[in-house]
Each structure stands twice: as structure tokens, then as C-alpha cells.
Design a protein around this motif. Structure first.
Motif, PDB file in Angstrom:
ATOM      1  N   GLU A 124      44.440  78.692  45.189  1.00 46.61           N
ATOM      2  CA  GLU A 124      45.327  78.325  46.255  1.00 46.61           C
ATOM      3  C   GLU A 124      46.603  79.658  46.607  1.00 46.61           C
ATOM      4  N   ASP A 150      50.352  71.838  27.542  1.00 49.77           N
ATOM      5  CA  ASP A 150      50.541  71.856  28.868  1.00 49.77           C
ATOM      6  C   ASP A 150      50.899  73.169  29.388  1.00 49.77           C
ATOM      7  N   GLU A 208      42.576  75.907  40.301  1.00 44.26           N
ATOM      8  CA  GLU A 208      43.071  75.237  41.609  1.00 44.26           C
ATOM      9  C   GLU A 208      44.205  75.995  42.092  1.00 44.26           C
ATOM     10  N   TRP A 209      45.250  75.813  41.332  1.00 43.94           N
ATOM     11  CA  TRP A 209      46.389  76.923  41.889  1.00 43.94           C
ATOM     12  C   TRP A 209      46.294  78.220  42.141  1.00 43.94           C
ATOM     13  N   SER A 241      41.011  69.319  32.223  1.00 44.53           N
ATOM     14  CA  SER A 241      41.491  68.738  33.389  1.00 44.53           C
ATOM     15  C   SER A 241      42.693  69.657  33.759  1.00 44.53           C
ATOM     16  N   GLU A 242      43.639  70.111  32.647  1.00 42.07           N
ATOM     17  CA  GLU A 242      44.761  70.799  32.998  1.00 42.07           C
ATOM     18  C   GLU A 242      44.254  72.489  33.352  1.00 42.07           C
ATOM     19  N   TYR A 243      43.088  72.878  32.747  1.00 44.07           N
ATOM     20  CA  TYR A 243      42.650  74.323  33.091  1.00 44.07           C
ATOM     21  C   TYR A 243      42.207  74.184  34.344  1.00 44.07           C
ATOM     22  N   LYS A 244      41.369  73.114  34.970  1.00 43.66           N
ATOM     23  CA  LYS A 244      41.015  72.890  36.212  1.00 43.66           C
ATOM     24  C   LYS A 244      42.024  72.921  37.242  1.00 43.66           C
ATOM     25  N   GLN A 245      43.188  72.265  36.993  1.00 39.90           N
ATOM     26  CA  GLN A 245      44.583  72.477  37.680  1.00 39.90           C
ATOM     27  C   GLN A 245      44.919  73.588  37.821  1.00 39.90           C
ATOM     28  N   GLN A 246      44.842  74.771  36.813  1.00 34.65           N
ATOM     29  CA  GLN A 246      45.176  76.092  36.755  1.00 34.65           C
ATOM     30  C   GLN A 246      44.408  76.805  37.709  1.00 34.65           C
TER      31      GLN A 246
END
Length: 171
Positions: free
Chosen positions: A154, A108, A150-151, A143-148
Motif C-alpha cells: 500500500e 508483533d 500488505e502495508w 497473519s502478522e507477516y501478511k499484514q506487513q
């Protein structure tokens, strides 16, 4: 009358059920699975190009951090050097003291202190992006890579990858 392709309650289509049945029936058959990182490559690259263009129109070069994972307590010197060389080829500024590392192991990214420092640099406006060798350095989980990704989008930052996830013919 039209029959629904989705079985109520399971969320699987008849094609998914048939594929699973065939996989169980013919276990020795070679199957090609899609790369979960491939669809993220275009979004990552588009965000990088958009942020870098925005920064350049403001009259300055993009500023980047470098990030790598260390294995066995060894400094990831080669990875950091490759990230710095990539940034130089892109005409980006690599700040002194803007190299961050974490120990290989935790998956993570939010539990990695070095990665959290990179995010602080982006959030504070001291850096516009980060350069990594592969997307797996950020996270081995798509999924964690995608969240990063997106962050970073943003917060008007980008992730640059020296060895891109997939080639989609845009080069």
C-alpha cells in the motif's frame, strides 16, 4: 437434491471434520502440514519486482534499509552483513545509517521500535524497501507477516528476503 458440504454453525466442511477425527484416532500417524508462509512468497516477490521496476524506470536504483533481530543483546552483525551483500548483488543502494535492529522476543512487528523506524523510512520516501534474512524476522506469525506485506504494498515499498520462504519454480 444437493447436500451442503458445510455444517451450519461450525464453519467446518465434512472433510475438515473427517481429518480432525482421523488425527485424533490415529495420533501416531505422520501428517504433513502446509507452510503458512509459502502462499505469501509469490505475493511478496511480485510486489518486490513491481516496486523495483517502477523505481528503476524513474531513473534511480532502489534504496533499502536492513533489518535484523539481536539475540542476547549481541549486535546481529552477520545478519546485517548478509542483508547488505544481498542488496549489493541486486544493485540496490544501502544508505548509511539505514540498519535497524530490535531485540528478539516480541512477536508483533508494530511493537518493535526498529521495525517502526523502517516503516517510517518507507512512508517518508527515504527507502523503497527493507532487506531481512528470513520472514520470521518480520514476524513468526503468518497473519502478522501478511499484514506487513500488505502495508508495504500500500505504501509502495517492498520486503526482500535473503532466504526466501519457499521455492515455487519461478527462478
Amino acid at each position: 437434491m444437493r447436500q451442503s458440504a458445510v455444517v451450519r454453525g461450525t464453519g467446518q466442511s465434512w472433510m475438515d471434520r473427517e481429518r480432525a477425527f482421523e488425527a485424533e484416532l490415529y495420533q501416531d500417524k505422520l501428517r504433513v502440514e502446509t507452510d503458512p508462509y509459502a502462499p505469501l512468497e509469490a505475493a511478496r516477490r511480485d510486489n518486490l519486482e513491481r516496486i523495483a521496476a517502477r523505481v528503476r524506470t524513474s531513473g534511480r536504483m532502489p534504496r533499502v534499509c536492513q533489518y535484523a533481530l539481536s539475540v542476547g543483546g549481541q549486535e546481529p552483525r552477520h545478519s546485517l552483513e548478509a542483508a547488505a551483500a544481498f542488496a549489493v548483488r541486486q544493485s540496490w543502494q544501502v544508505g548509511v545509517g539505514q540498519s535497524y535492529t530490535d531485540h528478539h522476543g516480541a512477536t508483533d512487528p508494530l511493537t518493535q521500535p526498529g521495525w517502526c523506524l523502517v516503516r517510517q523510512q518507507i512512508r517518508a520516501g527515504y527507502a523503497d524497501g527493507v532487506v531481512v534474512i528470513t520472514p520470521f524476522v518480520v514476524s513468526p506469525h503468518a497473519s502478522e507477516y501478511k499484514q506487513q506485506l500488505e502495508w508495504f504494498a500500500e505504501h509502495f515499498g517492498f520486503i526482500a528476503v535473503v532466504a526466501p520462504e519457499a521455492e515455487d519454480g519461478r527462478r
